[in-house]
Design a protein around this motif. Structure first.
Motif, PDB file in Angstrom:
ATOM      1  N   ILE A  73       1.022  -1.147  -0.149  1.00  0.00           N
ATOM      2  CA  ILE A  73      -0.018   0.014  -0.338  1.00  0.00           C
ATOM      3  C   ILE A  73       0.884   1.389   0.052  1.00  0.00           C
ATOM      4  N   SER A  76       1.791   1.846  -3.221  1.00  0.00           N
ATOM      5  CA  SER A  76       0.824   2.071  -4.146  1.00  0.00           C
ATOM      6  C   SER A  76       0.526   3.697  -4.070  1.00  0.00           C
ATOM      7  N   TYR A  77       0.677   4.420  -3.004  1.00  0.00           N
ATOM      8  CA  TYR A  77       0.612   5.559  -2.845  1.00  0.00           C
ATOM      9  C   TYR A  77       1.557   6.548  -3.605  1.00  0.00           C
ATOM     10  N   SER A  80      -0.694   6.310  -6.846  1.00  0.00           N
ATOM     11  CA  SER A  80      -2.213   6.684  -6.835  1.00  0.00           C
ATOM     12  C   SER A  80      -2.346   8.185  -6.480  1.00  0.00           C
ATOM     13  N   SER A 100     -12.048   5.449  -8.802  1.00  0.00           N
ATOM     14  CA  SER A 100     -11.945   5.017  -7.319  1.00  0.00           C
ATOM     15  C   SER A 100     -13.146   4.309  -6.773  1.00  0.00           C
ATOM     16  N   SER A 103     -12.651   0.834  -7.798  1.00  0.00           N
ATOM     17  CA  SER A 103     -11.820   0.422  -6.805  1.00  0.00           C
ATOM     18  C   SER A 103     -12.646  -0.096  -5.296  1.00  0.00           C
ATOM     19  N   HIS A 107     -13.120  -3.366  -3.359  1.00  0.00           N
ATOM     20  CA  HIS A 107     -12.572  -3.565  -2.131  1.00  0.00           C
ATOM     21  C   HIS A 107     -13.861  -4.232  -1.280  1.00  0.00           C
ATOM     22  N   SER A 133      -6.455  -1.230  -4.475  1.00  0.00           N
ATOM     23  CA  SER A 133      -5.509  -0.029  -4.601  1.00  0.00           C
ATOM     24  C   SER A 133      -4.859  -0.352  -5.722  1.00  0.00           C
TER      25      SER A 133
END
Length: 403
Positions: A73, A76-77, A80, A100, A103, A107, A133
């Motif tokens: 994660i 991923s930031y 993203s 989003s 996603s 999720h 993500s």
């Protein structure tokens, strides 16, 4: 640190320097990727770090399990957040919203499948988070590389490695500004872990922070919109339009904040049952509802002002405001009231509210005092410093070679 992308891409779009937006995006990937790698030890050694500073062993062990899952994660930031700001700066909000939403729905579906149906527990929950993500990022890559940003994405280029130092400085000031704000609430949760009956204290505090965070997500939209509008108008050289954008965003956000304030006051106890069935935790949350309501009201003001600062590229100024408001005033007050005055979680939240209140007042004053004509000149100088004449020729060739 990705806020630097928001500042530069927004101002470049307003100035018509479209080809530079792709270059700024690539530079941000490099800087944020290196930073994420530097932060890895904090995620790998979470359990011993928390144990070393005196957290309860069971809390430290569970946090350590989750932190390992958060490494994908973290990376991923890098993509993203920067891509989202790159797309928002050119007013491509719909694609960000649709991707989003997809996603989020994925999720929820994967969480239900992995956790409830298959019983994978923590591993299932975190796997769902990671998959959704990264699929969001893949969708964003397809949109950008597929030719839907023809003016702002000209392919990969060596120019992304040039003039890194000024962007590093802006990224660091952006990172410090945001981190001082995010760490503030995290430190207060950490402090709640040292209280009597720590499990109840952390649960109640975390529930209130979650509720506060939900409402903050709505106001975060105004942070993004005010940042885009301010940066675009400064890039165009229109100081008057920039000031008008601040008024519109602020008034609209405050109205929404008042609605949430009323809802929190009316449904003070019922809110906690969204998160827990424990009467003890629900009672602890209920005692915080007035403070929570006013926190939600302030949420409608300071994010807009933060967005204004990001749009103008004055993150370093806000970083000092956050440092003084949160760590010189808010945190000491919370510690004194929570531990010395024995107000427990209530004392911590009073400190949190006090810090946010001081920050809001200071940002309001600084925004009022800003000379927007001077900011137009600074934006022009900043864009001129980074500007590359063209990426149409050599950069396209480099992109082909890379492919």
């Amino acid at each position: 640190m990705s806020s630097a992308t928001e500042t530069l891409c927004g101002q470049a779009y307003g100035a018509g320097h479209y080809h530079m937006m792709g270059v700024y995006l690539q530079r941000s990937w490099i800087i944020d990727g290196v930073t994420a790698t530097i932060l890895l030890p904090l995620f790998i050694f979470t359990t011993p770090i928390l144990t070393l500073i005196g957290q309860e062993e069971n809390i430290a062990i569970e946090a350590g399990k989750i932190s390992i899952w958060l490494i994908p994660i973290l990376y991923s930031y890098v993509f993203s957040l920067t891509i989202q700001m790159y797309l928002q700066a050119q007013q491509k909000n719909k694609i960000v919203g649709w991707l989003s939403a997809f996603s989020f729905l994925l999720h929820v579906l994967l969480s239900w499948l992995f956790v409830i149906k298959l019983g994978f527990g923590l591993a299932g929950a975190m796997s769902a988070f990671i998959i959704s993500s990264w699929l969001l990022i893949i969708g964003e890559f397809v949109y950008i590389f597929g030719g839907w940003c023809p003016n702002t994405w000209k392919g990969f280029t060596k120019a992304a490695f040039a003039d890194m130092l000024p962007l590093v400085k802006l990224s660091i000031s952006s990172g410090v500004m945001i981190c001082l704000e995010l760490w503030y609430s995290s430190i207060l949760v950490l402090l709640a872990g040292y209280m009597k009956n720590a499990t109840v204290a952390i649960s109640a505090f975390s529930i209130c922070l979650n509720i506060n965070g939900w409402e903050f997500m709505v106001c975060l939209g105004f942070l993004g919109s005010s940042c885009v509008r301010i940066s675009n108008e400064l890039g165009r050289g229109n100081a008057k339009a920039a000031k008008f954008s601040i008024k519109v965003a602020l008034v609209t956000s405050i109205v929404i904040g008042l609605i949430f304030w009323v809802l929190c006051m009316v449904f003070s106890r019922e809110i906690s049952y969204l998160f827990t069935s424990s009467e003890e935790i629900a009672e602890s949350v209920s005692r915080l509802h007035v403070l929570l309501a006013f926190s939600m009201l302030l949420n409608s003001i300071y994010p807009v002002l933060t967005g204004v600062a990001v749009g103008a590229g004055v993150q370093s100024m806000v970083a000092f405001v956050n440092l003084g408001s949160y760590y010189v005033i808010g945190l000491p007050v919370g510690i004194l009231l929570g531990y010395v005055a024995h107000l427990q979680v209530t004392g911590l939240w009073v400190g949190l509210l006090g810090g946010v209140g001081v920050q809001t007042l200071l940002l309001s004053y600084l925004t009022w005092r800003i000379d927007w004509n001077d900011q137009v000149n600074k934006a022009s100088e900043r864009l001129g410093q980074f500007f590359i004449e063209t990426t149409e020729g050599s950069d396209r060739d480099e992109s082909s070679n890379l492919a």
